[in-house]
Design a protein around this motif. Structure first.
Motif, short mmCIF file in Angstrom:
data_model
loop_
_atom_site.label_atom_id
_atom_site.label_comp_id
_atom_site.label_asym_id
_atom_site.label_seq_id
_atom_site.Cartn_x
_atom_site.Cartn_y
_atom_site.Cartn_z
N GLU A 102 14.65 71.54 -59.93
CA GLU A 102 15.96 71.42 -59.29
C GLU A 102 15.84 71.40 -57.77
O GLU A 102 16.56 70.68 -57.09
CB GLU A 102 16.87 72.57 -59.73
CG GLU A 102 17.21 72.59 -61.21
CD GLU A 102 16.05 73.12 -62.07
OE1 GLU A 102 15.08 73.68 -61.49
OE2 GLU A 102 16.13 72.96 -63.29
N LEU A 103 14.92 72.21 -57.24
CA LEU A 103 14.71 72.24 -55.79
C LEU A 103 14.21 70.90 -55.28
O LEU A 103 14.68 70.38 -54.28
CB LEU A 103 13.71 73.34 -55.43
CG LEU A 103 14.23 74.76 -55.22
CD1 LEU A 103 13.08 75.68 -54.85
CD2 LEU A 103 15.31 74.79 -54.15
N SER A 137 14.46 68.00 -56.76
CA SER A 137 15.50 67.00 -56.95
C SER A 137 16.51 67.06 -55.81
O SER A 137 16.97 66.02 -55.30
CB SER A 137 16.21 67.22 -58.29
OG SER A 137 17.25 66.30 -58.47
N ASP A 138 16.84 68.26 -55.38
CA ASP A 138 17.79 68.42 -54.27
C ASP A 138 17.19 67.90 -52.97
O ASP A 138 17.87 67.26 -52.16
CB ASP A 138 18.16 69.90 -54.12
CG ASP A 138 19.35 70.11 -53.19
OD1 ASP A 138 20.23 69.22 -53.13
OD2 ASP A 138 19.41 71.15 -52.53
N ALA A 139 15.90 68.14 -52.77
CA ALA A 139 15.24 67.67 -51.55
C ALA A 139 15.23 66.15 -51.47
O ALA A 139 15.31 65.56 -50.38
CB ALA A 139 13.81 68.21 -51.49
N LEU A 140 15.12 65.49 -52.62
CA LEU A 140 15.04 64.03 -52.66
C LEU A 140 16.41 63.37 -52.74
O LEU A 140 16.52 62.14 -52.66
CB LEU A 140 14.21 63.59 -53.87
CG LEU A 140 12.73 64.01 -53.84
CD1 LEU A 140 12.08 63.70 -55.18
CD2 LEU A 140 11.98 63.32 -52.72
N ALA A 141 17.46 64.18 -52.88
CA ALA A 141 18.81 63.64 -53.00
C ALA A 141 19.34 63.18 -51.65
O ALA A 141 18.78 63.49 -50.59
CB ALA A 141 19.74 64.70 -53.61
N TRP A 142 20.45 62.46 -51.69
CA TRP A 142 21.10 61.98 -50.46
C TRP A 142 21.89 63.12 -49.83
O TRP A 142 22.74 63.72 -50.45
CB TRP A 142 22.04 60.83 -50.82
CG TRP A 142 22.62 60.07 -49.66
CD1 TRP A 142 22.20 58.88 -49.18
CD2 TRP A 142 23.75 60.44 -48.86
NE1 TRP A 142 22.97 58.47 -48.12
CE2 TRP A 142 23.94 59.43 -47.90
CE3 TRP A 142 24.61 61.54 -48.84
CZ2 TRP A 142 24.97 59.46 -46.95
CZ3 TRP A 142 25.62 61.59 -47.88
CH2 TRP A 142 25.79 60.55 -46.96
N HIS A 143 21.56 63.44 -48.56
CA HIS A 143 22.28 64.50 -47.83
C HIS A 143 22.85 64.04 -46.50
O HIS A 143 23.84 64.61 -46.04
CB HIS A 143 21.34 65.69 -47.58
CG HIS A 143 21.02 66.47 -48.81
ND1 HIS A 143 21.94 67.27 -49.47
CD2 HIS A 143 19.87 66.58 -49.52
CE1 HIS A 143 21.36 67.84 -50.51
NE2 HIS A 143 20.11 67.44 -50.58
#
Length: 505
Positions: A231-232, A234-240
């Motif tokens: 999950e971590l 995935s969050d790092a690779l997500a659009w922010h």
């Protein structure tokens, strides 16, 4: 042999060959290229004199490793991503510390939404690089807009080292990288104050980047072991963060995660200046890794992306890709990759050169020597052979001379009292070490017209970039123009020189 295509029933050799030819036609100074499909290698290529296992400066791919280290510390409960960075560096906080700096969180920094619009340590190089983040006046409220701030990643790297008591890369090797086979000889360059350069200092192999890409493609899992929480990651690779306003090319306008880029075709990207790329296309089970030097070439990174998107991706869907390739197709690809090398400047300049060129095939058995056009040094260089030009005026250079033979040349000069020798090829690049700096490099030269000789050196060491020297030979004088494409060093090689000679020596 400097490359290894292992294609059998994967990507068509014709597609891979077309990709190599597109990059060649664009004159991209490639250093290596790796392509994997469904975790299996389809192409592993090195452009001589670059080779397998060679440490290469990876620039901002360092930021992606810093993100992984920060996330591992978060995973263990050592830090909070929503805490102010000032909480972890009280030694740099005073009553005068700007409120926007106090409000900047670790998450803001990971998203490149710090309070600084540019790298703070470049404002005053005498100031501690980490301290500069807290003392340079901020430009805007944090957490609002995307600005590429390398001092943010540098400061977060320093945080990792402060909390773990060791260099950041050593920490990552212990908790993650050694598990995937990352090279032990890899290291991080340090700033003048001893902090690892977590924004740009990674020295690693292209094979290391392949391992990193595979780990990302496998959601942080390696041989059944979860090295970082799914999950971590995935969050790092997500659009922010939106990057459309500041991104210089289309592929850098698609958004940003936590020190990871989002790209066209739904790519997740580790990006380093000059064409150091880890390109993950999860939906296509495709991983592409490049090392190169596109500095000074406007839009060159986009040319790499376009070659992948216009040739490689469509090739994945080709019916031929599911068929067994013919021996002839595989042999053509093998022959191509076995001859890959950094292109000599004579080949790059030949299309725009008005002087008469001739063609000569190189000697057999030399892998890094393609057949290219170049000017005949036996006739066009005869009038300057043996001439030593004394540099006029106040200069670090005192003299220079140019010697040419059939296929090679040497530029001799004296710099700050040190005798220097720079060798170069005429129909090829020649590997060597750059004078004084003793950095691995590759150089070539060519006549641009009957008066003008051009030498280009590719820096392939802790510095990746170029030194360019143009010499215009008059009747008894020489005018020299020099420029360098390198962030901090080689300042001597900028500007103009003028020299005269009276006789042959």
């Amino acid at each position: 042999m400097n490359a290894s295509p292992s294609n059998r029933e994967g990507i068509s050799p014709k597609t891979l060959l077309a990709l190599l030819e597109r990059l060649e036609q664009a004159h991209i100074p490639m250093h290596s290229l790796h392509i994997l499909r469904r975790g299996k290698p389809e192409l592993e290529a090195y452009y001589a004199p670059c080779h397998k296992g060679q440490l290469h400066r990876m620039f901002s791919i360092s930021k992606s490793l810093t993100a992984l280290a920060i996330l591992k510390l978060y995973e263990t409960g050592s830090i909070s991503l929503d805490a102010s960075i000032c909480q972890y560096f009280p030694e740099y906080v005073t009553a005068d510390t700007h409120p926007w700096i106090r409000q900047t969180t670790l998450r803001d920094m990971l998203m490149m939404r710090s309070c600084h619009a540019s790298t703070t340590y470049k404002f005053d190089k005498k100031l501690d690089w980490v301290e500069s983040f807290f003392t340079v006046a901020p430009t805007h409220k944090p957490g609002t807009v995307f600005h590429y701030d390398t001092s943010a990643s540098h400061t977060l790297c320093a945080l990792v080292e402060k909390l773990t008591g060791r260099p950041m890369l050593d920490y990552l090797k212990d908790v993650m990288l050694r598990e995937i086979g990352w090279s032990e000889e890899s290291y991080m360059l340090t700033d003048p104050f001893g902090h690892s350069m977590g924004g740009s200092g990674l020295m690693a192999t292209s094979e290391d980047l392949v391992l990193l890409g595979k780990l990302l493609m496998q959601d942080g899992c390696w041989k059944g072991k979860q090295l970082i929480q799914r999950e971590l990651l995935s969050d790092a690779l997500a659009w922010h963060s939106a990057t459309a306003v500041t991104g210089p090319i289309t592929s850098e306008c698609q958004g940003y995660g936590y020190f990871f880029w989002r790209g066209e075709q739904d790519a997740r990207i580790c990006y380093g200046m000059g064409g150091q790329l880890v390109l993950c296309y999860p939906a296509r089970e495709l991983l592409v890794v490049t090392t190169a030097d596109t500095q000074g070439m406007n839009g060159a990174n986009q040319l790499i992306y376009d070659a992948i998107h216009q040739i490689l991706l469509p090739g994945l869907e080709s019916r031929e890709a599911t068929d067994t390739a013919s021996d002839a197709d595989r042999e053509a690809l093998w022959q191509k990759v076995s001859r890959l090398c950094i292109e000599p400047i004579a080949s790059v300049c030949s299309q725009g050169c008005s002087y008469q060129l001739r063609s000569e095939s190189p000697s057999s058995g030399e892998e890094m020597t393609p057949a290219v056009n170049y000017l005949d040094p036996r006739t066009d260089g005869a009038r300057i052979q043996g001439l030593v030009y004394r540099i006029q005026g106040d200069s670090a250079f005192s003299d220079l001379s140019l010697e040419l033979s059939d296929r090679e040349g040497v530029l001799r000069y004296t710099l700050n009292g040190t005798a220097c020798r720079l060798s170069f090829g005429l129909d090829r690049v020649i590997p060597g070490h750059f004078p004084v700096y003793d950095m691995f490099c590759a150089s070539s030269g060519t006549w641009l017209d009957e008066h003008t000789f051009y030498i280009r050196t590719h820096l392939l060491d802790t510095s990746v970039g170029g030194v360019y020297i143009q010499l215009y030979f008059g009747e008894k004088d020489v005018t020299v123009f020099m420029k360098k494409q390198e962030e901090t060093l080689f300042g001597e090689y900028t500007g103009h020189l003028y020299g005269t000679c009276d006789q042959k020596e």
